[in-house]
Design an enzyme around this catalytic site. Sequence first.
Site, short mmCIF file in Angstrom:
data_model
loop_
_atom_site.label_atom_id
_atom_site.label_comp_id
_atom_site.label_asym_id
_atom_site.label_seq_id
_atom_site.Cartn_x
_atom_site.Cartn_y
_atom_site.Cartn_z
N GLU A 295 21.40 -6.01 9.26
CA GLU A 295 20.23 -6.36 8.44
C GLU A 295 19.58 -7.50 9.19
OE1 GLU A 295 19.17 -5.34 5.30
OE2 GLU A 295 20.92 -4.73 4.14
N CYS A 330 13.58 -12.53 4.18
CA CYS A 330 13.39 -11.60 5.30
C CYS A 330 12.34 -10.57 4.94
CB CYS A 330 14.71 -10.93 5.64
SG CYS A 330 15.54 -10.42 4.16
#
Length: 565
Positions: A295, A330
Amino acid sequence: MSRLLSRQHLAAVRRSAPFACVSRWLHTPSFATVSPQEVSGSSPAEVQNFVQGSWTASANWNWIVDPLNGDKFIKVAEVQGTEIKPFVESLSKCPKHGLHNPLKAPERYLMYGDISAKAAHMLGQPAVLDFFAKLIQRVSPKSYQQALAEVQVSQKFLENFCGDQVRFLARSFAVPGNHLGQRSNGYRWPYGPVAIITPFNFPLEIPLLQLMGALYMGNKPVLKVDSKVSIVMEQMIRLLHDCGLPAEDMDFINSDGAVMNKLLLEANPKMTLFTGSSRVAEKLAADLKGRVKLEDAGFDWKILGPDVQEVDYVAWVCDQDAYACSGQKCSAQSVLFMHKNWSSSGLLEKMKKLSERRKLEDLTIGPVLTVSQGRSQPFFGGQLTPVTTEAMIEHMNNLLKIRGSKVLFGGEPLANHSIPKIYGAMKPTAVFVPLEEILKSGNFELVTKEIFGPFQVVTEYSEDQLELVLEACERMNAHLTAAVVSNDPLFLQDVLGRSVNGTTYAGIRARTTGAPQNHWFGPAGDPRGAGIGTPEAIKLVWSCHREVIYDVGPVPESWALPSAT
Ligand SMILES: NC(=O)c1ccc[n+]([C@@H]2O[C@H](COP(=O)([O-])OP(=O)(O)OC[C@H]3O[C@@H](n4cnc5c(N)ncnc54)[C@H](O)[C@@H]3O)[C@@H](O)[C@H]2O)c1
């Protein structure tokens, strides 16, 4: 300090504390060894490691500074390269077939359903929600609402995996075979010893959701959270132990990146889940020979379609997406592609006004915490950018060298603060860059560089320039979140059909951030891409497929030895 000692210390502090302090401690949950309000330069907190069933210190304390005033306020027992043996040994105790699997110790699936139920209940208590929200605020400054939302998502996730829901994650299937006695069964199988590495921006949600997913599927994880914020997960592990988590099921290590890298190479976990920058993600993918799920960075785009409506609402979502948590999600909106129809709608003026409401006092804007790696961290290649105020200003100035670009709002450092210089402190900022310029090869890398702070690029496109917008999205490297803000079904179909981002919101209320536990969250377009939150994410990341073909006979009476083939 052992857990017992910590509790004695806590009790002593509670006894000797002045009245205001006592009332705060009274609201401190029973499992906790710190009080978010009390941690300070004069009363620092300690963070320990947990290995082979006990809490341990290390030869070295790493001091963490208060991101709001620079005081040394937390000391973390960081494991050194010479101290990793107990962690290596602990992981090696777990076989590849895991602590449980569909054919071994299935009662543990139920045990994890019970642990989740108890933990969800405990975390749902108002005092415990508040405890974690305030602790998160101390180490990863964000508004109370944003911090609370992180705890609430974590609590809901635990609720989702109560009762039989953990065993349902390991649901298998059977397919009839070719003859009597033959059938194939597909199982979700654990990897056994695994590692989890997580960043600073979601101190509770990311590590907790990945940790529980790993445990549910039968793995034994070693967890490493960025030391700046690991106090939050340290307290959560204490809560989980109180809810029945077996002490030997997981380890918790504090270290810098280089030591963790060493541990991974020596302990050889069968799978490592990494959440963080692309630079470290790529290094680990190479070092661990691809046994990773990632990720990593997000350069997240939003496209406003031709149908202008709900301007106030869209402006508010843009403000939240770009600047909540000071842009350190993010999933934060990094670039806004605005159809020309929005130019006269007042959208940009509204976004400017909303950004100006943000203030340090309530942490609706605050410090930017990406720093260069710790003392012993070697430079691994690739661009390493600490997001200091100067770095953000320099990036902005480089963008402003592009023809036709201009600052829309912000563009200045925060004033009147005591945020230490190692961290960034910048007003919410938007820079306009013309679309044709973005696409030029010299500019593209610069414009699409992830600035993990309150910073976005805005551009405009006309009816016949949608191709250029889609070309820009195609050329980007990180495909995490995206938003297509339109209720025109043909526009949505066109853009969605020609893009790849893993978590994409579509419709006039579309956003890039949010990521509650009921949405898959993760990148697409990369076979190493991980996910977080949903049953599908847990199964994909934390288990692999195993097929057992049962073929028990009987062998037909008419069977005769065939000729060689
Ligand atoms: N895709 C997602 O779900 C997601 C979520 C949050 C953050 N992020 C990304 O994370 C980045 C910001 O976080 P950061 O700057 O703290 O990231 P980072 O990569 O510097 O650090 C992440 C973690 O990795 C550890 N680490 C560093 N080097 C290591 C090594 N060689 N071996 C093992 N561990 C190592 C760090 O100590 C930390 O715990 C941004 O790029 C952001 O987009 C992605």
